[in-house]
Design an enzyme around this catalytic site. Structure first.
Site, short mmCIF file in Angstrom:
data_model
loop_
_atom_site.label_atom_id
_atom_site.label_comp_id
_atom_site.label_asym_id
_atom_site.label_seq_id
_atom_site.Cartn_x
_atom_site.Cartn_y
_atom_site.Cartn_z
N GLU A 29 0.33 -0.93 0.10
CA GLU A 29 -0.02 -0.19 -0.39
C GLU A 29 0.55 1.00 0.06
O GLU A 29 0.35 2.75 -0.60
CB GLU A 29 -0.89 -0.06 1.29
CG GLU A 29 -1.93 -0.99 1.35
CD GLU A 29 -3.27 -0.61 -0.07
OE1 GLU A 29 -3.05 0.37 -0.77
OE2 GLU A 29 -3.88 -1.79 -0.88
N TYR B 253 -6.44 6.82 4.15
CA TYR B 253 -6.76 5.50 2.91
C TYR B 253 -5.54 4.68 3.26
O TYR B 253 -6.46 3.86 3.68
CB TYR B 253 -5.78 6.27 1.81
CG TYR B 253 -5.85 4.84 1.06
CD1 TYR B 253 -6.79 4.46 -0.26
CD2 TYR B 253 -4.72 3.96 0.23
CE1 TYR B 253 -7.32 3.07 -0.69
CE2 TYR B 253 -4.86 3.26 -0.22
CZ TYR B 253 -5.90 2.81 -1.02
OH TYR B 253 -5.90 1.58 -1.55
N ASP C 282 -9.73 5.69 -2.63
CA ASP C 282 -8.79 6.58 -3.37
C ASP C 282 -9.09 7.14 -4.99
O ASP C 282 -10.43 6.95 -4.68
CB ASP C 282 -7.07 5.50 -3.24
CG ASP C 282 -7.64 4.05 -4.36
OD1 ASP C 282 -8.98 4.10 -5.13
OD2 ASP C 282 -7.81 3.87 -4.31
N CYS D 251 -19.37 -1.34 -18.44
CA CYS D 251 -19.96 -1.68 -17.71
C CYS D 251 -21.32 -2.67 -18.09
O CYS D 251 -21.78 -2.97 -16.93
CB CYS D 251 -21.49 -0.13 -18.35
SG CYS D 251 -20.60 1.72 -17.70
N CYS E 162 -20.16 -5.15 -15.74
CA CYS E 162 -20.23 -4.44 -14.38
C CYS E 162 -21.24 -4.47 -13.42
O CYS E 162 -21.98 -5.28 -13.63
CB CYS E 162 -20.50 -3.15 -14.47
SG CYS E 162 -19.85 -2.28 -12.18
N CYS F 112 -26.65 1.80 -11.09
CA CYS F 112 -25.61 2.81 -12.23
C CYS F 112 -26.08 4.09 -12.22
O CYS F 112 -26.81 3.85 -12.89
CB CYS F 112 -24.84 2.28 -12.77
SG CYS F 112 -23.43 4.01 -12.74
FE1 SF4 Z 1 -20.04 1.29 -15.52
FE2 SF4 Z 1 -21.33 2.45 -13.58
FE3 SF4 Z 1 -20.24 -0.09 -13.39
FE4 SF4 Z 1 -18.64 2.43 -13.65
S1 SF4 Z 1 -19.87 1.53 -11.89
S2 SF4 Z 1 -18.87 0.39 -14.73
S3 SF4 Z 1 -20.05 3.88 -14.76
S4 SF4 Z 1 -22.22 0.59 -14.45
#
Ligand code: SF4
Length: 361
Positions: A39, A122, A140, A199, A202, A208
């Protein structure tokens, strides 16, 4: 909602976690020394750069005790090239403090961790979470970006920092907080990247808000940076007839503390004339200014150093002077600025150090 988001991220992490040299395998208890070392190294530096340094440090100082007993010069030398040398000095000071005052063990609480040299909010949170599985909020730059997008925070950084920390804290789970912290780091590094976030891959895409609003990639906004001030100085390249060059150790406190450098004038806002600078030279000599200044950027300012060269018959100087042939400079902990100056001076100065055998090592 936050529990569901945390669980979705942990499920994703169980399938997609990055393999990093300092990361413990699933089910293995992390070594706090390795967590801390990685770290500190990762502050201001990238994973590929840190990997080699981390392995070399561990080979040389495999335990906290061995690092505590190391010479500071050796630690600074091993750190050479990672920059931000205060981190190396603090690393060494922290190892010593832990051995002397904590029986060689890391405290497990963030507050006690933050009282140690070089450990800020952090890093304390990262050690508490990763090494001790405490529900600490680890934020961070990568995490700020993910949270700003997830929650569509449009306030620019740095003003948004407090709000982003509070949102991140709300999401931090009590279950597997260490894995969650690493999962969030991995998401920011490999999916929610600064450009072209992935995304579709994700685990938070359904929730999101930035994605739903079509503004994800533009976040986080940042306040325009103020230009860094430019400071000036003159560095002295003083050669002896045998080709050795004068180096000095910087004071232990402050910028580049304890590092080895060419002697310089003080650094100030106005440029120096050669006559004015000569009064700060290590010897009273007819100094010759080399044609171009050397420029270097620090976090808060830029520095432009003119190089003044001279030859001397005498090595009488101040305590702590180091006369070293350029071919052996690599034996010393030279910061990047000094290495730039040395490269430039070795090529452009008249006298013995221009010979090929005198090229910096
Ligand atoms: Fe996309 Fe939101 Fe996931 Fe980031 S957090 S990759 S902007 S869906």
């Amino acid at each position: 909602m936050s529990a569901a988001l945390a669980q979705a991220l942990l499920d994703w992490y169980d399938r997609h976690r990055r393999r990093l040299p300092w990361r413990a395998a699933p089910g293995v208890r992390p070594d706090p020394y390795r967590v801390w070392l990685s770290e500190i190294m990762l502050q201001q530096t990238t994973v590929p750069v840190v990997a080699g340094y981390y392995q070399r440090f561990l080979e040389r100082w495999p335990t906290l005790e061995s690092l505590a007993h190391a010479e500071l010069d050796d630690v600074l030398h091993a750190w050479q090239g990672l920059g931000y040398y205060a981190r190396a000095r603090n690393l060494h000071a922290c190892a010593r403090r832990l051995v002397v005052e904590h029986g060689g063990c890391f405290p497990t609480e963030e507050k006690a961790l933050r009282a140690l040299p070089g450990i800020g909010r952090y890093t304390a949170a990262a050690i508490a979470a990763i090494a001790f599985d405490r529900p600490a909020t680890v934020v961070d730059g990568n995490v700020e970006r993910v949270i700003a997008r997830l929650c569509a925070v449009e306030t620019p950084l740095p003003q948004a920092k407090t709000a982003l920390y509070a949102l991140a804290a709300e999401l931090t789970p009590e279950t597997r907080p260490g894995d969650y912290a690493q999962a969030l780091m991995d998401l920011g590094a490999s999916v929610c990247t600064p450009r072209n976030p992935g995304c579709l891959a994700c685990p938070w895409r359904i929730a999101c808000e930035g994605l739903a609003l079509g503004i994800a990639e533009s976040l986080p906004h940042r306040a325009p940076k103020r230009p860094r001030p430019l400071r000036h100085g003159v560095a002295f390249w003083l050669m002896r007839a045998d080709g050795a060059v004068l180096l000095r150790r910087r004071p232990d406190d402050g910028l580049l503390g304890g590092m080895i450098e060419l002697p310089t004038t003080p650094w100030r806002d106005e440029p120096w004339s050669l006559a004015e600078a000569s009064a700060h030279g290590p010897q009273s000599l007819p100094w010759q200014a080399l044609p171009e200044p050397v420029r270097h950027g620090f976090t808060h300012f830029e520095i432009e150093l003119q190089v003044a060269a001279a030859e001397t018959e005498s090595d009488s100087g101040e305590d702590g002077d180091i006369w070293c042939p350029p071919a052996r400079f690599s034996e010393h902990a030279l910061p990047t600025l000094t290495r730039k100056l040395v490269r430039y001076a070795a090529r452009h100065s008249p006298g013995p150090a221009r010979k090929s055998e005198a090229e910096p090592g």
